[in-house]
Design a protein around this motif. Sequence first.
Motif, PDB file in Angstrom:
ATOM      1  N   TRP A   1       7.059  -3.837 -31.147  1.00 46.77           N
ATOM      2  CA  TRP A   1       7.948  -2.968 -31.243  1.00 46.77           C
ATOM      3  C   TRP A   1       7.240  -1.718 -32.035  1.00 46.77           C
ATOM      4  N   ASP A   2       6.288  -1.882 -32.841  1.00 46.09           N
ATOM      5  CA  ASP A   2       5.542  -0.661 -33.420  1.00 46.09           C
ATOM      6  C   ASP A   2       4.192  -1.038 -33.639  1.00 46.09           C
ATOM      7  N   ALA A   3       3.339   0.086 -34.370  1.00 46.14           N
ATOM      8  CA  ALA A   3       2.005  -0.420 -34.742  1.00 46.14           C
ATOM      9  C   ALA A   3       2.016   0.573 -35.944  1.00 46.14           C
ATOM     10  N   LEU A   4       1.573   0.006 -36.926  1.00 47.02           N
ATOM     11  CA  LEU A   4       1.647   0.711 -38.556  1.00 47.02           C
ATOM     12  C   LEU A   4       0.020   0.859 -38.827  1.00 47.02           C
ATOM     13  N   PRO A   5      -0.402   2.316 -39.246  1.00 41.62           N
ATOM     14  CA  PRO A   5      -1.526   2.061 -39.907  1.00 41.62           C
ATOM     15  C   PRO A   5      -2.005   1.753 -41.064  1.00 41.62           C
ATOM     16  N   VAL A   6      -1.032   1.933 -41.924  1.00 40.00           N
ATOM     17  CA  VAL A   6      -1.240   1.704 -43.242  1.00 40.00           C
ATOM     18  C   VAL A   6       0.180   0.746 -43.749  1.00 40.00           C
ATOM     19  N   VAL A   7       0.037  -0.415 -44.318  1.00 38.66           N
ATOM     20  CA  VAL A   7       1.153  -1.058 -44.595  1.00 38.66           C
ATOM     21  C   VAL A   7       0.741  -1.814 -45.902  1.00 38.66           C
ATOM     22  N   ASP A   8       1.685  -2.312 -46.793  1.00 38.06           N
ATOM     23  CA  ASP A   8       1.422  -3.108 -47.715  1.00 38.06           C
ATOM     24  C   ASP A   8       1.176  -4.364 -47.171  1.00 38.06           C
ATOM     25  N   PHE A   9       0.410  -5.196 -47.748  1.00 43.96           N
ATOM     26  CA  PHE A   9       0.235  -6.672 -47.431  1.00 43.96           C
ATOM     27  C   PHE A   9       0.185  -7.572 -48.420  1.00 43.96           C
ATOM     28  N   ARG A  10       0.659  -7.189 -49.702  1.00 46.64           N
ATOM     29  CA  ARG A  10       0.487  -8.060 -50.736  1.00 46.64           C
ATOM     30  C   ARG A  10       1.324  -9.232 -50.760  1.00 46.64           C
ATOM     31  N   GLN A  11       2.505  -9.051 -49.750  1.00 49.63           N
ATOM     32  CA  GLN A  11       3.668 -10.209 -49.832  1.00 49.63           C
ATOM     33  C   GLN A  11       3.126 -10.941 -48.543  1.00 49.63           C
ATOM     34  N   ALA A  12       2.335 -10.692 -47.642  1.00 44.10           N
ATOM     35  CA  ALA A  12       2.224 -11.245 -46.403  1.00 44.10           C
ATOM     36  C   ALA A  12       1.556 -12.657 -46.608  1.00 44.10           C
ATOM     37  N   ALA A  13       1.913 -13.517 -45.498  1.00 40.80           N
ATOM     38  CA  ALA A  13       1.443 -15.068 -45.714  1.00 40.80           C
ATOM     39  C   ALA A  13       0.149 -15.137 -44.814  1.00 40.80           C
ATOM     40  N   PRO A  14      -0.823 -15.714 -45.221  1.00 38.61           N
ATOM     41  CA  PRO A  14      -2.004 -15.737 -44.720  1.00 38.61           C
ATOM     42  C   PRO A  14      -1.829 -16.735 -43.264  1.00 38.61           C
ATOM     43  N   VAL A  15      -2.659 -16.552 -42.443  1.00 38.18           N
ATOM     44  CA  VAL A  15      -2.611 -17.278 -41.123  1.00 38.18           C
ATOM     45  C   VAL A  15      -3.617 -18.438 -41.343  1.00 38.18           C
ATOM     46  N   GLY A  16      -4.704 -18.085 -41.734  1.00 39.26           N
ATOM     47  CA  GLY A  16      -5.762 -19.117 -42.034  1.00 39.26           C
ATOM     48  C   GLY A  16      -6.215 -18.964 -43.643  1.00 39.26           C
ATOM     49  N   GLU A  17      -7.561 -18.850 -43.892  1.00 36.30           N
ATOM     50  CA  GLU A  17      -7.838 -18.985 -45.099  1.00 36.30           C
ATOM     51  C   GLU A  17      -8.462 -17.423 -45.511  1.00 36.30           C
ATOM     52  N   MET A  18      -8.749 -16.684 -44.543  1.00 30.48           N
ATOM     53  CA  MET A  18      -9.128 -15.318 -45.012  1.00 30.48           C
ATOM     54  C   MET A  18      -8.005 -14.557 -45.246  1.00 30.48           C
ATOM     55  N   SER A  19      -8.196 -13.500 -46.440  1.00 31.39           N
ATOM     56  CA  SER A  19      -7.260 -12.944 -46.974  1.00 31.39           C
ATOM     57  C   SER A  19      -7.082 -11.453 -46.177  1.00 31.39           C
ATOM     58  N   VAL A  20      -6.260 -10.650 -46.131  1.00 31.34           N
ATOM     59  CA  VAL A  20      -6.224  -9.481 -45.558  1.00 31.34           C
ATOM     60  C   VAL A  20      -7.345  -8.405 -45.867  1.00 31.34           C
ATOM     61  N   ALA A  21      -7.411  -8.561 -47.311  1.00 29.38           N
ATOM     62  CA  ALA A  21      -8.347  -7.793 -48.086  1.00 29.38           C
ATOM     63  C   ALA A  21      -9.683  -8.061 -47.746  1.00 29.38           C
ATOM     64  N   GLY A  22      -9.909  -9.213 -47.842  1.00 28.32           N
ATOM     65  CA  GLY A  22     -11.365  -9.841 -47.289  1.00 28.32           C
ATOM     66  C   GLY A  22     -11.871  -9.628 -46.057  1.00 28.32           C
ATOM     67  N   ALA A  23     -10.888  -9.662 -45.315  1.00 27.54           N
ATOM     68  CA  ALA A  23     -11.076  -9.490 -43.782  1.00 27.54           C
ATOM     69  C   ALA A  23     -11.310  -7.939 -43.660  1.00 27.54           C
ATOM     70  N   ILE A  24     -10.942  -7.022 -44.309  1.00 25.56           N
ATOM     71  CA  ILE A  24     -10.883  -5.623 -44.078  1.00 25.56           C
ATOM     72  C   ILE A  24     -12.294  -5.342 -44.885  1.00 25.56           C
ATOM     73  N   ALA A  25     -12.540  -5.746 -45.989  1.00 21.58           N
ATOM     74  CA  ALA A  25     -14.024  -5.623 -46.525  1.00 21.58           C
ATOM     75  C   ALA A  25     -15.132  -6.109 -45.715  1.00 21.58           C
TER      76      ALA A  25
END
Lengths: 302, 56
Positions: free
Chosen positions: A244-268
């Motif tokens: 539907w859309d692609a977003l450049p900067v989104v809050d992810f604090r409430q997101a449920a992880p798919v695996g063991e990696m966090s979004v912040a950890g993956a970005i880092a």
Amino acid sequence: MKAIGVYSARVRVEEKQIIAAVGDAGCLAVPVLPASMPLPPGPASPHQAMLGDVRNGSSDEGTQVPLDVIIDRCTNRAVAGVSLQLARLGGVAVVDAGLAATGSRVAVASALERAGIPRPASMVGFSEASSVDAAGHLGYPVTLFGLVPGTSSTPLQDADTADAVIEHRVVLGDDSEAIVLIQAGAPDPGERSLVHVVGGAAIATAGISVDAVGLMLAERAAVALGAGFVTIELARTPSGLVVWDALPVVDFRQAAPVGEMSVAGAIASLALKASSNPVNGRSDGGHAILVGEARRDIALSA
Amino acid sequence: MAMLQCPECAAELDIDDGVEQGEIIPCPECGADLEVLGTNPINLGLAPEEGEDWGE
């Protein structure tokens, strides 16, 4: 020590998590305030350097920290579009959402279409008349998007609403605001999901549950956009799951992880990879957005 | 004083009990403008940003 700039006007929960993750990897993370210092229009001279974090008036105020990589977390997309382009010219690698960060919504839609990724039927309107025609052609309800990725969208349930909203936008906006992307359908939030994709892999989701097929769809979309990290919004429509859309900067604090990696950890992790392996141009594999041959100092401000 | 969390950056904030509904309080850590949404108990949210909505 590698220095990673987190480019954001505010250090929110997400930026704190990214900074902590970079620090955990043994690198320096520097919050960088957008738009607080003028920049030269061309490649920066080597003596110019990023300034350190002056946000809290700490003893680091004024410290110059040459950055290896910038992570784009800037919600002001107009500022990000220009300033990070200058950063690239200066040889600083920028990790961002690819076309969703540097292109228009039309460019994003075109790239997804070219990649054969399912999307809602869409048309681009260039004036009040053509936009209203586009909405009527697609059939109501439709959703109107401005050109800048990440800006809000407007569901248009019928022709009267479309007339009013589009006229208002064309009359009060400038020429660029008269150009809109119109997509068929207006799925409510209960039919949509956000998938945070980093380095080509779906890391976390928010919204309706997404199965493996949906995760793969989001990953394909991220690759098509050349995104280091991006949030892909999926919607359930009568014709199936679509991007539907692609977003450049989104809050992810409430997101449920798919695996063991966090979004912040993956970005880092992605940023660290970019700092050690800069290459010219964008990758086409949905991994790091690495622009510039080598670390070079550039004048941006903190 | 009430101890609350900034909804933007999660910083711990000491909020005066005398705040009024609708009052705007800047977060000293991240700078976000926070609006007092309720006073009993005190509830904070991000203050809406002003911007053109094209009547939408």
